[in-house]
Design a protein around this motif. Structure first.
Motif, mmCIF file in Angstrom:
data_model
loop_
_atom_site.group_PDB
_atom_site.id
_atom_site.type_symbol
_atom_site.label_atom_id
_atom_site.label_comp_id
_atom_site.label_asym_id
_atom_site.label_seq_id
_atom_site.Cartn_x
_atom_site.Cartn_y
_atom_site.Cartn_z
ATOM 1 N N LEU A 1 1.365 23.392 5.830
ATOM 2 C CA LEU A 1 0.782 24.285 4.835
ATOM 3 C C LEU A 1 0.789 25.686 5.427
ATOM 4 O O LEU A 1 0.285 25.896 6.534
ATOM 5 N N ILE A 2 1.381 26.628 4.706
ATOM 6 C CA ILE A 2 1.414 28.023 5.139
ATOM 7 C C ILE A 2 0.494 28.798 4.194
ATOM 8 O O ILE A 2 0.824 28.986 3.026
ATOM 9 N N ALA A 3 -0.657 29.204 4.701
ATOM 10 C CA ALA A 3 -1.640 29.942 3.903
ATOM 11 C C ALA A 3 -1.578 31.410 4.327
ATOM 12 O O ALA A 3 -1.713 31.717 5.505
ATOM 13 N N PHE A 4 -1.369 32.281 3.340
ATOM 14 C CA PHE A 4 -1.244 33.696 3.687
ATOM 15 C C PHE A 4 -2.088 34.586 2.792
ATOM 16 O O PHE A 4 -2.315 34.297 1.632
ATOM 17 N N TYR A 5 -2.564 35.664 3.403
ATOM 18 C CA TYR A 5 -3.144 36.771 2.651
ATOM 19 C C TYR A 5 -2.216 37.950 2.893
ATOM 20 O O TYR A 5 -1.781 38.194 4.014
ATOM 21 N N SER A 6 -1.895 38.673 1.834
ATOM 22 C CA SER A 6 -0.997 39.817 1.955
ATOM 23 C C SER A 6 -1.485 40.928 1.040
ATOM 24 O O SER A 6 -1.544 40.757 -0.171
ATOM 25 N N TRP A 7 -1.848 42.050 1.633
ATOM 26 C CA TRP A 7 -2.351 43.170 0.849
ATOM 27 C C TRP A 7 -1.208 44.002 0.276
ATOM 28 O O TRP A 7 -1.181 44.320 -0.900
ATOM 29 N N GLY B 1 2.200 43.132 0.778
ATOM 30 C CA GLY B 1 3.393 42.327 0.579
ATOM 31 C C GLY B 1 4.144 41.932 1.837
ATOM 32 O O GLY B 1 4.977 41.032 1.801
ATOM 33 N N HIS B 2 3.868 42.583 2.952
ATOM 34 C CA HIS B 2 4.602 42.274 4.189
ATOM 35 C C HIS B 2 4.350 40.842 4.660
ATOM 36 O O HIS B 2 5.283 40.100 4.965
ATOM 37 N N THR B 3 3.085 40.460 4.719
ATOM 38 C CA THR B 3 2.748 39.117 5.201
ATOM 39 C C THR B 3 3.274 38.054 4.243
ATOM 40 O O THR B 3 3.743 36.998 4.677
ATOM 41 N N GLY B 4 3.248 38.337 2.954
ATOM 42 C CA GLY B 4 3.794 37.407 1.967
ATOM 43 C C GLY B 4 5.283 37.195 2.157
ATOM 44 O O GLY B 4 5.786 36.075 2.061
ATOM 45 N N THR B 5 5.997 38.278 2.440
ATOM 46 C CA THR B 5 7.438 38.184 2.706
ATOM 47 C C THR B 5 7.690 37.259 3.883
ATOM 48 O O THR B 5 8.563 36.383 3.838
ATOM 49 N N LEU B 6 6.923 37.422 4.942
ATOM 50 C CA LEU B 6 7.090 36.591 6.138
ATOM 51 C C LEU B 6 6.719 35.133 5.866
ATOM 52 O O LEU B 6 7.425 34.225 6.306
ATOM 53 N N ALA B 7 5.638 34.917 5.137
ATOM 54 C CA ALA B 7 5.205 33.540 4.842
ATOM 55 C C ALA B 7 6.262 32.794 4.031
ATOM 56 O O ALA B 7 6.571 31.633 4.315
ATOM 57 N N ARG B 8 6.814 33.462 3.023
ATOM 58 C CA ARG B 8 7.853 32.811 2.207
ATOM 59 C C ARG B 8 9.124 32.559 3.025
ATOM 60 O O ARG B 8 9.757 31.502 2.889
ATOM 61 N N ALA B 9 9.490 33.488 3.897
ATOM 62 C CA ALA B 9 10.668 33.289 4.747
ATOM 63 C C ALA B 9 10.431 32.134 5.722
ATOM 64 O O ALA B 9 11.334 31.331 5.971
ATOM 65 N N ARG C 1 -1.204 31.200 -1.444
ATOM 66 C CA ARG C 1 -1.638 32.582 -1.276
ATOM 67 C C ARG C 1 -3.158 32.679 -1.348
ATOM 68 O O ARG C 1 -3.771 32.143 -2.272
ATOM 69 N N ILE C 2 -3.726 33.345 -0.383
ATOM 70 C CA ILE C 2 -5.148 33.634 -0.367
ATOM 71 C C ILE C 2 -5.324 34.916 -1.181
ATOM 72 O O ILE C 2 -4.776 35.957 -0.835
ATOM 73 N N GLU C 3 -6.074 34.822 -2.286
ATOM 74 C CA GLU C 3 -6.233 35.970 -3.175
ATOM 75 C C GLU C 3 -7.703 36.347 -3.322
ATOM 76 O O GLU C 3 -8.545 35.470 -3.528
ATOM 77 N N PRO C 4 -8.001 37.637 -3.259
ATOM 78 C CA PRO C 4 -9.380 38.072 -3.483
ATOM 79 C C PRO C 4 -9.846 37.700 -4.886
ATOM 80 O O PRO C 4 -9.057 37.733 -5.829
ATOM 81 N N LEU C 5 -11.109 37.345 -5.006
ATOM 82 C CA LEU C 5 -11.671 37.055 -6.309
ATOM 83 C C LEU C 5 -11.700 38.333 -7.156
ATOM 84 O O LEU C 5 -11.415 38.309 -8.342
ATOM 85 N N PRO D 1 -9.952 30.124 -5.817
ATOM 86 C CA PRO D 1 -9.722 28.769 -5.288
ATOM 87 C C PRO D 1 -8.284 28.624 -4.769
ATOM 88 O O PRO D 1 -7.328 29.084 -5.404
ATOM 89 N N VAL D 2 -8.159 28.019 -3.600
ATOM 90 C CA VAL D 2 -6.857 27.839 -2.952
ATOM 91 C C VAL D 2 -6.929 26.592 -2.072
ATOM 92 O O VAL D 2 -8.006 26.226 -1.590
ATOM 93 N N GLN D 3 -5.809 25.936 -1.868
ATOM 94 C CA GLN D 3 -5.731 24.727 -1.033
ATOM 95 C C GLN D 3 -6.292 25.010 0.362
ATOM 96 O O GLN D 3 -5.717 25.793 1.116
#
Length: 159
Positions: free
Chosen positions: A4-10, A12-20, A31-35, A59-61
């Motif tokens: 499981l790869i859980a990421f927070y990305s403000w 987009g950089h961290t999201g790019t890395l997590a998906r890669a 994706r960890i998302e602010p409420l 809510p996120v896994q």
């Protein structure tokens, strides 16, 4: 092995890395998302990170029952964890004995400090550290991260 790869990305950089990384490992990405949308300025958010605060997330896994390995991918804010990543870490359940790795993405510095903080939190939940990597925002912008992620993926998959 199920990862499981859980990421927070403000930005987009961290999201790019997590998906890669997911493409390299076959891991499931969440994706960890602010409420509440934090806006576009780091100002108060950086202070909350510096003070070690948490902020509500959608809510996120976070139940690791179905997973063998967790990768936390997070940006570095003020040499600390963003409050949203910190909240996610506190919500992780069924983690004892499971393995984890950390990907810290930074503008210039503080990555190793963030890795140490994640390690302390997750090892406190009985998890077993495998590997970490620190990346720089500029390299993500220039798409110069493949070799770094290949090596990180190899370490994760070797376990």
């Amino acid at each position: 092995m199920k990862t499981l790869i859980a990421f927070y990305s403000w930005q987009g950089h961290t999201g790019t890395l997590a998906r890669a990384l997911s493409e390299k490992t076959g891991g499931t990405v969440v994706r960890i998302e602010p409420l509440i949308d934090p806006g576009t300025r780091i100002g108060g958010k950086g202070l909350k990170a510096l003070l070690g605060m948490r902020e509500a997330i959608k809510p996120v896994q976070a139940d690791l029952t179905e997973f063998d390995h967790l990768v936390i991918a997070t940006p570095v804010w003020a040499h600390n964890l963003p409050p949203y990543t910190r909240q996610y870490l506190s919500a992780i359940s069924n983690s004892r004995g499971r393995k984890f790795s950390v990907l810290a993405e930074m503008g210039a510095s503080g990555g190793e400090k963030v890795v140490a903080k994640v390690r302390k939190i997750l090892e406190g939940k009985g998890m077993i550290f495998v590997a970490s990597v620190v990346t720089v925002e500029k390299d993500v912008d220039e798409k110069k991260f493949d070799e770094t992620l290949d090596e990180f993926a190899r370490k994760i998959q070797a376990e």
